[in-house]
Design a protein around this motif. Structure first.
Motif: not given
Ligand code: ADP
Ligand code: MG
Length: 587
Positions: A38-39, A61-62, A113, A115-117
């Motif tokens: 997931a970076g 990560g993502s 979890t 996501p960043g956005d």
């Protein structure tokens, strides 16, 4: 026999879990792989109670949105491959879509979890494979997976867990391995509320090794590569010659970031170190191999530990070449202090000594010694032609004998530079290889004693001889071991002719016991026993005349491995012209 039927999802996941989730460490391994895929740039691992209490991995990560998170929990749901063709070129750590559902089926599982956005995250709770709450959660971008009560619903599995110490060692190893595979990622590893490792993002394997094992450990390593050959690139760190460990715990091999075990890679390593290693000793190795993902099949082991190469021999060859290159370069550097010592001993006592500064005495002294007997005819010493072809890695075929240094050493001028040769080590090396060839058919000459010698040895010594009777026989000894402690010697190899058979056997036993002591248990292998025999040979280097010195060099040149003895002790040191220039400074 019942009817064949399709298993309910939960059971199927538990079956899969049996393969993927062997123990707490496998959970951490899978979760780390997901975070890396997931970076993530930062990963935190927390474990409690050897992993049966808590296993938690948090990454930046993502992340996943709600729909995606729920999908990820279904069997064979993966975002990483879509077609069979993708499977042939996997670039991610995971690809089967099995880990999350498998883990969730055998634990109390919680996924958080975001996501960043997205403004908010999702929390999904699963217990023994049954989906519980799904709700909004306030959390930082990234993913946290928390696993509690591992195997609570599969008691059989729980019973198979080893001691807390063993499971903890596996956990540590998994974190170490990931940290070494991805130096650029920061890791924080907490075990039972105490930090085990806090590793900042590192610029490469070197600083990562230093952070993990200490700066001294890093200093014992040489850099490898980047070396490209056979379509792959090899980089990393390996032990200097002479620095070894009793086990393989510091050996890590990564193929495209994945930790693997593979016979071709280990063969390449073995070939590169060849006889530099004592039996039972192992170098530290942190090796990264980058290659076309199409050329490696990662889908051959449930835990993805093994890989299959399309061209295994090419991998072996590339590893060997890369390691040999690094070892060769290191050699000159490693030998420099040895040269200084030899040079210090080489000061001819009878020489009228002009006053000179106490510092920097060694190197000019060597120059003097090397340039000394210039009047000698520049005859060349060549190895016997027949053996030359058989010996690989021969850098130079011809040397000019300059003369003897301090009786024991010979100085030679080769096409590539200066060579220092230890006559005693050379003599023993030649004998050792002769003994090796003896097994392959060529006889080793033996001298029969006029009267057989019969004597007793202490039990340990007697046993050491008895264990190596086969090697002794192939080396030209005729020895019989009787019950109790007695030995009967009827013949000795020619190079020990005239020696007291009892002393010879005592010395041999002592060599064996010393060799074994270094390795904690187990008998000697045949080569070690042969080395012990070769070391019995006393060498009166001072008595060799020039013709005999040349013969010795020629014999050594015909040897398979002529510049390295066991454990890196030098038989022959070579200093290239460039190195000499470097030592003395360009002018
Ligand atoms: P695989 O890794 O083989 O794809 P997993 O069961 O381990 O299968 O994970 C399923 C999917 O869930 C992954 O393909 C990925 O899309 C997603 N996922 C799992 N863990 C993470 C994570 N830490 N961050 C982002 N996505 C993740
Ligand atoms: Mg995965």
């Amino acid at each position: 026999m019942g009817k064949i039927r399709v298993l309910p999802e939960v059971v199927a996941s538990q079956v899969a879990a049996g393969e993927v989730v062997e123990r707490p460490a496998s959970v951490i391994k899978e979760l780390l792989e997901n975070s890396l895929d997931a970076g993530a740039r930062r990963i935190e691992v927390e474990v409690r109670g050897a992993g049966t209490g808590l296993l938690r991995v948090t990454d930046d990560g993502s992340g996943m949105d709600r729909e995606y998170a729920l999908m990820g929990l279904e069997r064979h749901a993966t975002s990483k491959i879509a077609t069979a063709a993708d499977l042939a070129a996997v670039r991610t750590m995971g690809f089967r879509g099995e880990a999350l559902p498998s883990i969730a089926s055998v634990s109390e599982f919680c996924l958080r979890t975001r996501p960043g956005d997205e403004p908010a995250g999702t929390e999904v709770v699963v217990r023994g494979g049954k989906l519980g709450a799904v709700r909004d959660a306030g959390c930082a971008p990234g993913t946290t997976v928390e696993v509690k009560s591992l195997f609570f619903n599969v008691p059989a599995r729980r019973k198979f867990l080893r001691s807390a110490a063993t499971e903890t060692a596996h956990l540590d190893r998994v974190v170490e391995t990931a940290a070494l595979a991805f130096p650029a990622v920061a890791f924080h590893y907490v075990r039972d509320a105490r930090t085990v490792h806090r590793l900042p993002a590192a610029a490469g394997p070197g600083p990562r090794v230093a952070d993990l094992y200490g700066a001294e450990s890093r200093d014992e390593l040489l850099e490898v590569g980047p070396a490209s050959s056979h379509g792959l690139s090899v980089t990393g760190l390996i032990s200097r010659p002479g620095v070894t460990r009793a086990d393989r715990s510091r050996q890590f091999f990564f193929v495209n970031g994945r930790a693997v075990e593979n016979g071709f890679i280990s063969a390449g390593v073995r070939e590169a170190y060849r006889q530099m290693l004592e039996p039972g000793r192992h170098p530290s190795i942190f090796l990264h191999i980058a290659m076309d993902p199409q050329a490696v099949d990662c889908n051959v082991h449930p835990a993805k530990r093994e890989v299959r190469f399309r061209n295994g021999p090419a991998v072996r060859e590339a590893v060997r070449a890369a390691l040999e290159g690094a070892l060769r370069e290191a050699r000159a550097e490693w030998l420099r202090p040895v040269l200084a010592q030899v040079a210090a001993r080489a000061v001819p006592p009878q020489e009228p000594s002009a006053p000179r500064a106490a510092v920097s005495v060694h190197q000019p002294e060597l120059r003097k010694a090397a340039a000394g007997p210039e009047s000698r005819p520049a005859e060349m010493v060549s190895p016997p032609a027949a053996d030359t072809a058989a010996a690989p890695h021969r850098p130079t075929a011809e040397f000019r004998l300059i003369g003897a240094l301090s009786r024991r050493y010979l100085l030679l001028e080769g096409a590539e530079g200066l060579v220092l040769l230890d006559q005693r080590a050379a003599h023993q090396r030649i004998l050792f290889e002769r003994l090796q060839r003896g097994v392959e058919g060529r006889a080793v000459a033996a001298q029969r004693l006029l009267l057989p010698a019969v004597f007793d040895l202490p039990p340990r010594e007697h046993e050491a001889v008895r264990e190596n009777l086969a090697v002794l026989a192939s080396a030209g000894f005729s020895v019989e071991a009787f019950g109790g402690r007695s030995l009967k010697v009827e013949a000795l190899p020619d190079f020990l002719a005239g020696r007291d058979p009892r002393r010879v056997m005592e010395d041999f036993a002592a060599e064996c016991l010393a060799g074994r002591g270094a390795r904690a248990g187990g008998g000697l292998d045949a080569d070690a026993a042969r080395r012990a025999v070769a070391r019995l040979a006393v060498d009166d280097a001072g008595a060799r005349d020039e013709r005999e010195q040349k013969a010795l060099v020629a014999q050594l040149l015909a040897c398979e491995l002529r510049d390295w003895d066991r454990d890196g002790a030098a038989v022959m040191l070579q200093f290239s012209w460039r190195e000499l220039e470097w030592i003395f400074g360009r002018s």
